[in-house]
Design an enzyme around this catalytic site. Structure first.
Site, PDB file in Angstrom:
ATOM      1  N   LYS A  80       0.866  -1.179   0.000  1.00  0.00           N
ATOM      2  CA  LYS A  80       0.000   0.000   0.000  1.00  0.00           C
ATOM      3  C   LYS A  80       0.900   1.225   0.000  1.00  0.00           C
ATOM      4  O   LYS A  80       2.060   1.157   0.435  1.00  0.00           O
ATOM      5  CB  LYS A  80      -0.867  -0.008   1.265  1.00  0.00           C
ATOM      6  CG  LYS A  80      -2.076   0.877   1.210  1.00  0.00           C
ATOM      7  CD  LYS A  80      -3.288   0.171   0.633  1.00  0.00           C
ATOM      8  CE  LYS A  80      -4.465   1.132   0.531  1.00  0.00           C
ATOM      9  NZ  LYS A  80      -5.689   0.482   0.094  1.00  0.00           N
ATOM     10  N   GLY A 180     -25.115   3.387   3.833  1.00  0.00           N
ATOM     11  CA  GLY A 180     -24.231   4.008   2.840  1.00  0.00           C
ATOM     12  C   GLY A 180     -24.542   3.510   1.449  1.00  0.00           C
ATOM     13  O   GLY A 180     -24.271   2.356   1.108  1.00  0.00           O
ATOM     14  N   VAL A 181     -25.151   4.378   0.635  1.00  0.00           N
ATOM     15  CA  VAL A 181     -25.447   3.992  -0.747  1.00  0.00           C
ATOM     16  C   VAL A 181     -24.632   4.866  -1.701  1.00  0.00           C
ATOM     17  O   VAL A 181     -25.170   5.659  -2.472  1.00  0.00           O
ATOM     18  CB  VAL A 181     -26.967   4.012  -1.071  1.00  0.00           C
ATOM     19  CG1 VAL A 181     -27.618   2.730  -0.606  1.00  0.00           C
ATOM     20  CG2 VAL A 181     -27.661   5.226  -0.464  1.00  0.00           C
ATOM     21  N   GLY A 182     -23.328   4.687  -1.615  1.00  0.00           N
ATOM     22  CA  GLY A 182     -22.411   5.328  -2.553  1.00  0.00           C
ATOM     23  C   GLY A 182     -22.238   4.395  -3.733  1.00  0.00           C
ATOM     24  O   GLY A 182     -23.185   3.735  -4.177  1.00  0.00           O
ATOM     25  N   VAL A 184     -20.549   1.421  -4.180  1.00  0.00           N
ATOM     26  CA  VAL A 184     -20.786  -0.011  -3.961  1.00  0.00           C
ATOM     27  C   VAL A 184     -22.211  -0.258  -3.482  1.00  0.00           C
ATOM     28  O   VAL A 184     -22.915  -1.143  -3.989  1.00  0.00           O
ATOM     29  CB  VAL A 184     -19.782  -0.598  -2.941  1.00  0.00           C
ATOM     30  CG1 VAL A 184     -20.034  -2.090  -2.754  1.00  0.00           C
ATOM     31  CG2 VAL A 184     -18.339  -0.357  -3.375  1.00  0.00           C
TER      32      VAL A 184
HETATM   33  P1  NAD Z   1     -18.506   5.991  -1.645  1.00  0.00           P
HETATM   34  O1  NAD Z   1     -17.762   7.169  -1.093  1.00  0.00           O
HETATM   35  O2  NAD Z   1     -18.964   6.013  -3.058  1.00  0.00           O
HETATM   36  O3  NAD Z   1     -19.800   5.685  -0.745  1.00  0.00           O
HETATM   37  C1  NAD Z   1     -19.850   5.828   0.627  1.00  0.00           C
HETATM   38  C2  NAD Z   1     -21.238   6.367   0.959  1.00  0.00           C
HETATM   39  O4  NAD Z   1     -21.399   6.368   2.381  1.00  0.00           O
HETATM   40  C3  NAD Z   1     -21.466   7.807   0.483  1.00  0.00           C
HETATM   41  O5  NAD Z   1     -22.670   7.893  -0.241  1.00  0.00           O
HETATM   42  C4  NAD Z   1     -21.523   8.604   1.787  1.00  0.00           C
HETATM   43  O6  NAD Z   1     -22.376   9.732   1.692  1.00  0.00           O
HETATM   44  C5  NAD Z   1     -22.052   7.557   2.747  1.00  0.00           C
HETATM   45  N1  NAD Z   1     -21.777   7.799   4.166  1.00  0.00           N
HETATM   46  C6  NAD Z   1     -20.715   8.387   4.750  1.00  0.00           C
HETATM   47  N2  NAD Z   1     -20.854   8.390   6.090  1.00  0.00           N
HETATM   48  C7  NAD Z   1     -22.021   7.783   6.353  1.00  0.00           C
HETATM   49  C8  NAD Z   1     -22.719   7.474   7.537  1.00  0.00           C
HETATM   50  N3  NAD Z   1     -22.223   7.793   8.736  1.00  0.00           N
HETATM   51  N4  NAD Z   1     -23.897   6.826   7.439  1.00  0.00           N
HETATM   52  C9  NAD Z   1     -24.416   6.495   6.243  1.00  0.00           C
HETATM   53  N5  NAD Z   1     -23.803   6.772   5.078  1.00  0.00           N
HETATM   54  C10 NAD Z   1     -22.627   7.412   5.134  1.00  0.00           C
HETATM   55  O7  NAD Z   1     -17.562   4.739  -1.346  1.00  0.00           O
HETATM   56  P2  NAD Z   1     -17.643   3.270  -1.956  1.00  0.00           P
HETATM   57  O8  NAD Z   1     -16.651   3.159  -3.046  1.00  0.00           O
HETATM   58  O9  NAD Z   1     -19.058   2.887  -2.180  1.00  0.00           O
HETATM   59  O10 NAD Z   1     -17.040   2.436  -0.745  1.00  0.00           O
HETATM   60  C11 NAD Z   1     -17.761   2.250   0.460  1.00  0.00           C
HETATM   61  C12 NAD Z   1     -16.874   1.544   1.484  1.00  0.00           C
HETATM   62  O11 NAD Z   1     -16.408   0.308   0.941  1.00  0.00           O
HETATM   63  C13 NAD Z   1     -15.606   2.312   1.866  1.00  0.00           C
HETATM   64  O12 NAD Z   1     -15.333   2.002   3.220  1.00  0.00           O
HETATM   65  C14 NAD Z   1     -14.532   1.705   0.980  1.00  0.00           C
HETATM   66  O13 NAD Z   1     -13.247   1.820   1.554  1.00  0.00           O
HETATM   67  C15 NAD Z   1     -14.984   0.256   0.951  1.00  0.00           C
HETATM   68  N6  NAD Z   1     -14.551  -0.497  -0.226  1.00  0.00           N
HETATM   69  C16 NAD Z   1     -14.878  -0.062  -1.475  1.00  0.00           C
HETATM   70  C17 NAD Z   1     -14.476  -0.792  -2.589  1.00  0.00           C
HETATM   71  C18 NAD Z   1     -14.841  -0.352  -3.981  1.00  0.00           C
HETATM   72  O14 NAD Z   1     -14.690  -1.154  -4.921  1.00  0.00           O
HETATM   73  N7  NAD Z   1     -15.320   0.859  -4.180  1.00  0.00           N
HETATM   74  C19 NAD Z   1     -13.722  -1.986  -2.431  1.00  0.00           C
HETATM   75  C20 NAD Z   1     -13.426  -2.427  -1.130  1.00  0.00           C
HETATM   76  C21 NAD Z   1     -13.852  -1.666  -0.029  1.00  0.00           C
END
Ligand code: NAD
Length: 353
Positions: A80, A180-182, A184
């Site tokens: 990393k 969290g509906v980002g 993923v």
């Molecule tokens: P993202 O930033 O697109 O989505 C995260 C979402 O969580 C956002 O919509 C944000 O507004 C919301 N959020 C933040 N704080 C919150 C809270 N307290 N309560 C509810 N919602 C909240 O990120 P992502 O890419 O969807 O990843 C989500 C998680 O998964 C992260 O922890 C990331 O490290 C992990 N992850 C992601 C991937 C990937 O392929 N993107 C792979 C492995 C792990």
């Protein structure tokens, strides 16, 4: 550009620090283990308060990558990188190019990709200086955004939980609360709804909730309440640390499975979940879809079908972890580490590692 070894080993194969006065680059690359292959892990560009904080983070993250890749059956080790600074303020093309030369100086023992604070555009720049980068956009022959693959892995993990806990092949009629509906979380909701599952979502961003609800008939609750929703599976898909002494007593689910990294605030939280009879699907097993996906881009033409078939086997890995936890009467988090360690030491070391 000045590259120096950071002494102390820290149970790692090596840690190097790079400083480049011309561009302001300050960066660490940590290689936890290359026993199974080159260390694969993203570059985090973050405004750490101190270099000690940056070092602590890169050590923890690279170790986690070793376990994640090993348990996922990949021929990659754990590495990393962190860049100290505010990406919005400090990121310049010259700095990213200097960083790419730093990556290149490790001769392929470390392969980088995106993480918090770095983007696909940065990976394209890095690729101009070094071949040791993955996660390029599909327009460049890469695998693109890994979020869909990550969600596919989480969904398959949930299906294997459904089989184990309720004897059913799908999630039909079950209820999942997604925190969290980002990127993923949104893909995950799609898979769940198509499987006939009831879904409740929460997000600090009202726009994110609105977008998901425009596409799917799901319920929404406030972010303070989502972990207390009466459901079958609680799915942390926002930030780390959401399973802690304050939230665990309020959980009203049978299992936890989500994509967020470092879901447990501390190791003791694994025991807390176990004593409440809640099955915790360990984060690094469940969320390995992204790293599995990008691994299919390294040294070969990316094959989405093959990558997603591999991601789909996360459910089988989870079953192995749960079997081991049951047989040894240990937490699922500990069982997951054992599965990873067993693979690391039962596999012949990678000769180039
Ligand atoms: P993202 O930033 O697109 O989505 C995260 C979402 O969580 C956002 O919509 C944000 O507004 C919301 N959020 C933040 N704080 C919150 C809270 N307290 N309560 C509810 N919602 C909240 O990120 P992502 O890419 O969807 O990843 C989500 C998680 O998964 C992260 O922890 C990331 O490290 C992990 N992850 C992601 C991937 C990937 O392929 N993107 C792979 C492995 C792990």
């Amino acid at each position: 550009m000045k590259v120096t070894e950071v002494s102390g080993a820290f149970e790692h194969e090596g840690v190097v620090r790079c400083e480049d006065a011309a561009t302001g680059l300050r960066s660490f690359i940590a290689l936890h283990s290359t026993r199974l292959g080159p260390g694969l892990g993203g570059t985090r560009f973050f405004p750490f308060n101190t270099e000690e904080d940056a070092l602590a983070d890169v050590l923890k993250l690279s170790r986690a990558m070793t376990y994640k890749s090993a348990a996922a059956g990949l021929s990659f080790g754990g590495g990393k990188a962190v860049i100290v600074g505010d990406p919005k303020r400090d990121k310049t093309e010259a700095l990213i190019r200097a960083y790419a030369r730093f990556v290149d100086s490790l001769d392929g023992r470390y392969i980088t990709t995106e993480d918090v604070g770095t983007t696909e555009a940065d990976m394209i720049l890095i690729r101009e200086q070094t071949p040791h980068v993955t996660g390029l956009p599909t327009s460049r022959g890469g695998s693109g955004d890994p979020s869909d693959a990550t969600a596919w892995g989480v969904f398959n993990a949930m299906r294997s939980l459904a089989k184990r806990l309720w004897g059913q092949d799908s999630l039909e009629g079950r209820h999942v609360a997604v925190q969290g509906v980002g990127k993923v979380g949104t893909y995950l909701v799609g898979h769940l709804v198509r499987d006939g599952c009831l879904v409740t979502v929460a997000d600090v961003s009202p726009d994110a909730v609105r977008r998901v609800r425009a596409d799917h008939a799901v319920a929404a609750v406030g972010t303070d309440d989502v972990h207390e929703v009466q459901c079958d599976i609680f799915s942390p898909c926002a930030l780390g640390g959401s399973l802690n002494p304050q939230t665990i007593p309020g959980l009203r689910c049978e299992a936890v499975a989500g994509c967020a990294n470092n879901q447990l605030a501390s190791e003791e939280d694994a025991e807390r979940l176990m004593s409440r009879g809640i099955v915790y699907a360990p984060d690094f097993i469940v969320n390995a879809g992204g790293v599995i996906n990008i691994s299919y881009e390294v040294g070969r033409a990316y094959d989405r079908d093959a990558a997603f078939a591999h991601v789909g086997r996360i459910g089988e890995t989870l079953t192995r972890v749960l079997d081991l936890a049951g047989a040894e009467r240990i937490s699922t988090a500990e069982a997951a580490e054992r599965v990873a360690v067993e693979r690391i030491y039962s596999t012949r070391p990678n000769p180039s590692g």
